[in-house]
Design a protein around this motif. Structure first.
Motif, PDB file in Angstrom:
ATOM      1  N   VAL A 116     -65.730  22.461  39.766  1.00 15.13           N
ATOM      2  CA  VAL A 116     -66.436  21.838  40.886  1.00 15.13           C
ATOM      3  C   VAL A 116     -66.454  20.330  40.663  1.00 15.13           C
ATOM      4  O   VAL A 116     -66.905  19.861  39.611  1.00 15.13           O
ATOM      5  CB  VAL A 116     -67.876  22.361  41.005  1.00 15.13           C
ATOM      6  N   HIS A 117     -65.945  19.582  41.625  1.00 17.72           N
ATOM      7  CA  HIS A 117     -65.979  18.123  41.540  1.00 17.72           C
ATOM      8  C   HIS A 117     -67.387  17.641  41.861  1.00 17.72           C
ATOM      9  O   HIS A 117     -67.929  17.946  42.924  1.00 17.72           O
ATOM     10  CB  HIS A 117     -64.982  17.521  42.525  1.00 17.72           C
ATOM     11  N   VAL A 118     -67.977  16.889  40.942  1.00 12.61           N
ATOM     12  CA  VAL A 118     -69.351  16.424  41.132  1.00 12.61           C
ATOM     13  C   VAL A 118     -69.436  14.915  41.289  1.00 12.61           C
ATOM     14  O   VAL A 118     -70.499  14.376  41.617  1.00 12.61           O
ATOM     15  CB  VAL A 118     -70.252  16.886  39.967  1.00 12.61           C
ATOM     16  N   ALA A 119     -68.362  14.215  41.041  1.00  8.93           N
ATOM     17  CA  ALA A 119     -68.324  12.760  41.250  1.00  8.93           C
ATOM     18  C   ALA A 119     -66.870  12.360  41.472  1.00  8.93           C
ATOM     19  O   ALA A 119     -65.957  13.002  40.958  1.00  8.93           O
ATOM     20  CB  ALA A 119     -68.919  12.016  40.060  1.00  8.93           C
ATOM     21  N   ARG A 120     -66.684  11.287  42.224  1.00 12.20           N
ATOM     22  CA  ARG A 120     -65.314  10.888  42.570  1.00 12.20           C
ATOM     23  C   ARG A 120     -65.288   9.414  42.935  1.00 12.20           C
ATOM     24  O   ARG A 120     -66.257   8.865  43.450  1.00 12.20           O
ATOM     25  CB  ARG A 120     -64.806  11.726  43.756  1.00 12.20           C
ATOM     26  N   ALA A 121     -64.160   8.770  42.662  1.00 18.09           N
ATOM     27  CA  ALA A 121     -63.973   7.369  43.055  1.00 18.09           C
ATOM     28  C   ALA A 121     -62.496   7.114  43.270  1.00 18.09           C
ATOM     29  O   ALA A 121     -61.646   7.775  42.670  1.00 18.09           O
ATOM     30  CB  ALA A 121     -64.513   6.431  41.974  1.00 18.09           C
ATOM     31  N   GLY A 122     -62.214   6.144  44.130  1.00 15.78           N
ATOM     32  CA  GLY A 122     -60.832   5.704  44.255  1.00 15.78           C
ATOM     33  C   GLY A 122     -60.149   6.047  45.542  1.00 15.78           C
ATOM     34  O   GLY A 122     -60.751   6.547  46.490  1.00 15.78           O
ATOM     35  N   ARG A 123     -58.868   5.783  45.537  1.00 13.58           N
ATOM     36  CA  ARG A 123     -58.029   5.910  46.713  1.00 13.58           C
ATOM     37  C   ARG A 123     -57.907   7.359  47.134  1.00 13.58           C
ATOM     38  O   ARG A 123     -58.053   8.284  46.336  1.00 13.58           O
ATOM     39  CB  ARG A 123     -56.643   5.327  46.439  1.00 13.58           C
ATOM     40  N   THR A 124     -57.622   7.560  48.407  1.00 18.83           N
ATOM     41  CA  THR A 124     -57.408   8.892  48.943  1.00 18.83           C
ATOM     42  C   THR A 124     -55.918   9.144  49.048  1.00 18.83           C
ATOM     43  O   THR A 124     -55.216   8.503  49.829  1.00 18.83           O
ATOM     44  CB  THR A 124     -58.057   9.043  50.336  1.00 18.83           C
ATOM     45  N   GLU A 125     -55.425  10.067  48.238  1.00 16.39           N
ATOM     46  CA  GLU A 125     -54.015  10.417  48.291  1.00 16.39           C
ATOM     47  C   GLU A 125     -53.774  11.417  49.417  1.00 16.39           C
ATOM     48  O   GLU A 125     -54.657  12.188  49.782  1.00 16.39           O
ATOM     49  CB  GLU A 125     -53.572  11.044  46.958  1.00 16.39           C
TER      50      GLU A 125
END
Length: 258
Positions: A116-125
Motif C-alpha cells: 500500500v502506497h502511503v506517501a508519494r512525491a514527484g513527477r507523474t509518469e
C-alpha cells in the motif's frame, strides 16, 4: 466454521460494512445496490442498510441507482496516517529525492500479499498502474513488495506466496514460485530490489528498506520511471545510493516505530 464465526468478540456487522466500502475501487467508482451485493456476497437487504447508513454519514453518495464514495471517506485513511508521525518525516525526504533524481518516489507498507502506497512525491509518469497514496499493488511483482517480503522469515514468505496469484503482467514477469523465492533471497542478501518491466511493460522501479532505530523494517522507499528514460544500470548507480542515503538519514528519526 471460520475463525471469525467462533470468535465471540468478532463484530460481523463492522466486517460487512467495511466489505461494502471495499467494493468500490478505481475500476468500479460507481456501483448499484445489486453490484455491491454481488461483489460482497451479501444480500441486497443487508447492502441496502449499510449503503443507507454510509450515505447518512456522508461517506457514500447516491445518484439515482448508483452509489459512489464521497471525499469524507478519506478521513478513515487519514486517521491511520495521522497516527503515524513517521510520514510527517518521510514526505519531505521523498520530495527531496524526487527532485534530485527527477523521478517518482514513494513509500509503502506490506499488507498481506499487497503493498500500500502511503506517501508519494514527484513527477507523474504515463503508466497504466496507479501509484497514488492508497494504491494497492501485488507485492511479489513490485520492488516495494519484494523489499518488504524479503524482510520476513523464509517460512512467512512461502506462506504468503502460497496465497498469491502469479499472473504474467508482461513477458518479463516472474511467475515461477521457486524463482520468486530465490529472488527474495537475493533481495534479502543485497538489501535492495530492482523490478524491470515486470508489472507494466514500460516501468522500472528500485526499492530499499526503511528501518527504525531498532533495526526493524517499517516501510520501503522506491523510485520509479519509464524504462525508456532510465535503465537498470542507471537505477543502480544513481538511484540506489540516493535511496540508501535517505533511509540512513531517516532512521534516527523513526525511534521504535514499526
Amino acid at each position: 466454521m471460520s475463525q471469525a464465526d467462533s470468535d465471540a468478540d468478532f463484530v460481523h456487522s463492522l466486517a460487512r460494512g467495511l466489505a461494502v466500502i471495499r467494493a468500490f475501487g478505481a475500476d468500479t467508482p460507481q456501483l448499484s445496490m445489486s453490484d455491491v451485493a454481488k461483489r460482497t456476497g451479501l444480500s441486497r437487504a443487508v447492502v441496502r442498510r449499510f449503503l443507507h447508513t454510509l450515505v447518512e454519514l456522508g461517506y457514500v453518495g447516491v445518484d439515482g441507482r448508483l452509489y459512489s464514495l464521497r471525499p469524507r471517506i478519506l478521513e478513515l485513511g487519514y486517521a491511520f496516517l495521522s497516527s503515524m508521525p513517521i510520514w510527517d518525516v518521510i514526505q519531505p525526504a521523498l520530495r527531496d529525492v524526487s527532485s534530485r533524481l527527477r523521478a517518482t518516489c514513494a513509500a509503502g507498507m506490506l499488507d498481506g500479499i499487497e503493498v500500500v502506497h502511503v506517501a508519494r512525491a514527484g513527477r507523474t509518469e504515463t503508466v497504466a498502474v496507479s501509484f497514488g497514496v492508497g494504491a494497492r499493488l501485488p507485492a511479489f511483482h513490485t520492488a516495494m513488495g519484494r523489499v518488504l517480503l524479503s524482510a520476513l522469515p523464509p517460512d512467512e514468505r512461502a506462506a504468503r506466496l502460497s496465497q498469491a496469484d502469479l499472473p504474467a503482467y508482461t513477458p518479463f514477469t516472474l511467475t515461477d514460485p521457486a524463482r520468486l523465492m530465490a529472488e527474495l533471497e537475493t533481495v534479502a542478501a543485497q538489501g535492495w530490489a530492482l523490478v524491470d518491466r515486470e508489472l507494466e511493460p514500460g516501468l522500472i522501479a528500485l526499492g530499499v528498506p526503511l528501518r527504525n532505530r531498532s533495526g526493524q523494517v517499517v516501510a520501503a522507499l522506491v523510485t520509479s520511471a519509464r524504462a525508456t528514460r532510465l535503465d537498470a544500470d542507471t537505477m543502480r548507480t544513481e538511484h540506489l545510493p540516493a535511496l540508501i542515503e535517505t533511509c540512513e538519514r531517516l532512521t534516527p528519526a523513526l525511534h521504535l516505530q514499526g
